[in-house]
Design an enzyme around this catalytic site. Structure first.
Site, short mmCIF file in Angstrom:
data_model
loop_
_atom_site.label_atom_id
_atom_site.label_comp_id
_atom_site.label_asym_id
_atom_site.label_seq_id
_atom_site.Cartn_x
_atom_site.Cartn_y
_atom_site.Cartn_z
CB THR A 193 -4.73 7.52 -1.76
OG1 THR A 193 -5.61 6.63 -2.42
CG2 THR A 193 -4.86 7.32 -0.27
CD GLU A 219 -3.22 0.09 0.43
OE1 GLU A 219 -3.11 0.23 -0.81
OE2 GLU A 219 -4.13 0.59 1.09
N1 HSE Z 1 -8.04 5.75 5.33
C1 HSE Z 1 -7.53 6.03 4.03
C2 HSE Z 1 -7.92 7.42 3.60
C3 HSE Z 1 -8.06 5.03 3.05
O1 HSE Z 1 -9.09 7.78 3.80
O2 HSE Z 1 -7.07 8.16 3.09
C4 HSE Z 1 -7.54 5.27 1.65
O3 HSE Z 1 -7.58 4.10 0.90
#
Ligand code: HSE
Length: 307
Positions: free
Chosen positions: A181, A126
């Site tokens: 992201t 990730e």
């Molecule tokens: N918790 C993370 C975010 C998940 O909201 O950025 C992203 O895949």
């Protein structure tokens, strides 16, 4: 010793509103399938999908490379990837391939790693796509069900979701920014008000209680986030209408799925799920955006032996 193994990992939704980077839920909307085969040497990736085939830039490739080094595995590995989880839409796509690769590696070499170790190795993949490690999606995809992620040290708590819990998801057909992201994490404020933190903490606690009591109503009506959702919603055209429409159509709670742009409504099997999905579609249509709608339920994980 086996020479080849195939593992399927489910899609997932992260955060569930107030549980930013802490909550994850495996959902049966989509799957990634990874097959690992022992070869003479090197790491190679085979896929028909539009994803990087250089192991350094591929989440499954990174996982295999790291685990191979860590466990001093000699010889090569061929990684065959079949993507089912759409990439970049907040459905845990990179986590799915990483989770499947980790569990496959564990089985191929008979490592018998425990749940926390599997999640930790999957999280390594990730890092490449999000720029930082967060374990909410990988933990859900590896272990299945609802997960609570504690870090330093990593410790994942898994809770079996209520059988009647259902999710209606709308995946908008919009262009996804590169490094989505990372970009959407950059939109979140560094400092938050204590009153907002108290509100989120109360709802997050109620969500956990809802999963413990198998109470879909309590889970759904606690999906309320006053910190991350307000900071990110401008990145999803039509979000406010999609949410309002879904709530009016009977959804118990609505929020952004992970880092978005998919929107997820939580409800239960007795609700009119198709009505909620059409209401969400109309919300996106008000912003001239088409979307794919999905009705789904919690899923088992890649490592769940009961699959
Ligand atoms: N918790 C993370 C975010 C998940 O909201 O950025 C992203 O895949």
């Amino acid at each position: 010793m086996i020479s080849k193994i195939t593992v399927k990992a489910p899609s997932s939704t992260a955060n569930l509103g107030p549980g930013f980077d802490v909550f994850g839920l495996a959902i049966d909307a989509f799957n990634d399938i990874v097959t690992l085969t022992k070869t003479k040497n090197g790491i190679s990736i085979i896929t028909d999908d539009n994803i990087p085939t250089n192991p350094e830039n591929n989440t499954a490739g990174l996982v295999v490379k790291n685990m191979k080094k860590k466990f001093k595995i000699k010889g090569g590995i061929e990684i065959k990837i079949k993507k089912g989880i759409p990439a970049g839409f907040g459905m845990g796509s990179s986590a799915g391939s990483a989770a499947a690769a980790t569990v496959a590696f564990d089985k191929l070499f008979g490592l018998e790693l425990d749940g926390n170790s599997l999640v930790e190795f999957a999280g390594f993949g990730e890092k490449a796509s999000a720029g930082s490690v967060h374990y909410d999606n990988v933990a859900a995809s590896v272990l299945g069900g609802f997960v609570i992620v504690r870090t330093n040290p990593l410790d994942v708590i898994r809770i079996e979701p209520p059988t009647k819990l259902r999710m209606c998801i709308a995946v908008p057909k919009i262009d996804i920014p590169k490094k989505k992201t990372k970009v959407s994490r950059g939109a979140i404020p560094k400092k938050i008000k204590l009153t907002d933190s108290v509100l989120n903490l109360s709802n997050a606690s109620a969500i956990v209680a809802g999963f413990m009591r198998k109470d879909s109503d309590l889970i759904g009506n606690s999906i309320k986030d006053v910190i991350v959702e307000p900071a990110r919603q401008h990145m999803i055209p039509g979000f406010v209408r999609v949410k309002q429409n879904a709530l009016k159509a009977g959804a118990l709670g609505v929020t952004i799925s992970g880092a978005g742009p998919s929107v997820i409504a939580f409800t239960k099997s007795s609700s009119d799920l198709k009505k909620i999905n059409s209401a969400m579609s109309r919300g996106f249509a008000s912003a001239n955006i088409e979307c794919q709608t999905i009705i789904c339920k919690p899923s088992k994980g890649a490592a769940d032996k009961r699959r």
